[in-house]
Design a protein around this motif. Structure first.
Motif, PDB file in Angstrom:
ATOM      1  N   GLU A 162      43.800  48.143  40.433  1.00  0.00           N
ATOM      2  CA  GLU A 162      42.676  47.206  40.534  1.00  0.00           C
ATOM      3  C   GLU A 162      41.614  47.499  39.475  1.00  0.00           C
ATOM      4  N   GLY A 166      40.873  44.743  36.879  1.00  0.00           N
ATOM      5  CA  GLY A 166      39.525  44.190  36.983  1.00  0.00           C
ATOM      6  C   GLY A 166      39.298  43.271  38.163  1.00  0.00           C
ATOM      7  N   ARG A 167      40.188  43.325  39.162  1.00  0.00           N
ATOM      8  CA  ARG A 167      39.977  42.513  40.357  1.00  0.00           C
ATOM      9  C   ARG A 167      40.853  43.028  41.491  1.00  0.00           C
ATOM     10  N   SER A 168      40.597  42.545  42.683  1.00  0.00           N
ATOM     11  CA  SER A 168      41.364  42.959  43.844  1.00  0.00           C
ATOM     12  C   SER A 168      42.786  42.398  43.782  1.00  0.00           C
ATOM     13  N   TRP A 172      46.625  38.065  45.223  1.00  0.00           N
ATOM     14  CA  TRP A 172      46.792  37.709  43.802  1.00  0.00           C
ATOM     15  C   TRP A 172      48.270  37.586  43.470  1.00  0.00           C
TER      16      TRP A 172
END
Length: 295
Positions: A162, A166-168, A172
């Motif tokens: 993550e 750069g994101r959860s 996704w």
């Protein structure tokens, strides 16, 4: 009685880092573990490389994702892959099934498998091998190094993934590129390991057939101590090494009292748990002529 088996232990140091839009990200062994050559994955990976980071989604969506991103974005990339089918999507779960992603002809610089779900336990196993080294027959690693390997496969912790992406990871699924750059270098060090098969012969009672051998074998090594299961780190080898060596000893004792016409060749192999290495040594370099072993 001792038939030496030439082995070596290889330790691999990983130097890895990433440059992301949010800044530099160093990656150590608590975040990244090399798993090439472990658990059925191809061994002999490339020694170094770097490339743009691409999120490829779930394993069984990887190739549709590849088509969506396009060849140019994937060539030389470091792909982040999640294990198995996406949630709510039916699909088989083979061991890894990474196929062309890890073949020597793969266009990728590296593959990062997110250590989640079924891979969380494998993380501990791979980490244990990384700390203690992998064992192979002496010279096997050098021989493989000249054959040209595929991209290395790393396990990366979900938290590190993550930070890298750069994101959860939650929910996704769609692929994405332009996430930064990942680089790695693998440095191997090797040391000799002393090991041996235990071999004994009971000569046959018939002079015309005593030059023929019936080979009877089992392996005497076991895992020993490893990752604790329910608080117990001792791996008790009741089956198959302890029962195997005991069985061969019983057979030897029984026939010693009344030798059969042919000679009996008893072999207790080492390094079975490391990849059938002792039995490989025996079959390639038997202590008696190979064509004299009839069974």
């Amino acid at each position: 009685y001792f038939d030496p088996v030439a082995l070596e232990r290889t330790l691999t140091r990983i130097d890895a880092s990433a440059a992301t839009p949010r800044g530099a990200l160093p990656l150590d062994r608590t975040q990244l573990v090399l798993v090439s050559g472990v658990g059925g994955l191809p061994g002999n990976p490339r020694g170094s490389g770097e490339g743009p980071v691409v999120y490829a989604g779930w394993q069984q969506d990887t190739f549709p994702a590849a088509r969506e991103l396009g060849e140019e974005q994937l060539r030389g990339s470091v792909v982040v892959v999640r294990y198995g089918p996406a949630p709510g999507v039916e699909g088989g779960r083979n061991r890894f099934g990474l196929g062309g992603l890890v073949a020597p002809s793969s266009p990728h610089a590296a593959v990062l498998l997110v250590s989640e779900g079924p891979l969380a336990e494998f993380w501990e196993y791979a980490g244990d091998i990384a700390r203690n080294g992998s064992v192979a027959r002496r010279g096997a690693a050098q021989a493989a190094a000249g054959q040209g390997g595929g991209p290395p496969v790393f396990l990366i912790s979900p938290a590190a993934a993550e930070r890298l992406l750069g994101r959860s990871l939650e929910g996704w699924r769609e692929p994405a590129a332009g996430l930064g750059t990942f680089r790695y270098a693998l440095t191997e060090s090797r040391g000799e390991v002393e090991a041996f098969n235990v071999v004994a012969v009971l000569p046959g009672s018939d002079p015309t057939r005593a030059g023929q051998y019936v080979a009877i074998g089992a392996h005497y090594d076991h895992v020993g101590v490893g990752i604790a299961v329910d608080g117990d780190s001792i791996y008790n080898g009741a089956d198959d090494d302890a029962s195997g060596i005991s069985g061969v000893l019983e057979i030897a004792e029984r026939f010693a009292a009344a030798p059969p016409p042919r000679s009996l060749l008893f072999v207790w192999h080492t390094a079975e748990e490391k990849g059938l290495l002792g039995s490989e040594q025996f079959t390639e370099n038997p202590p008696v002529p190979r064509d004299s072993i009839v069974t």
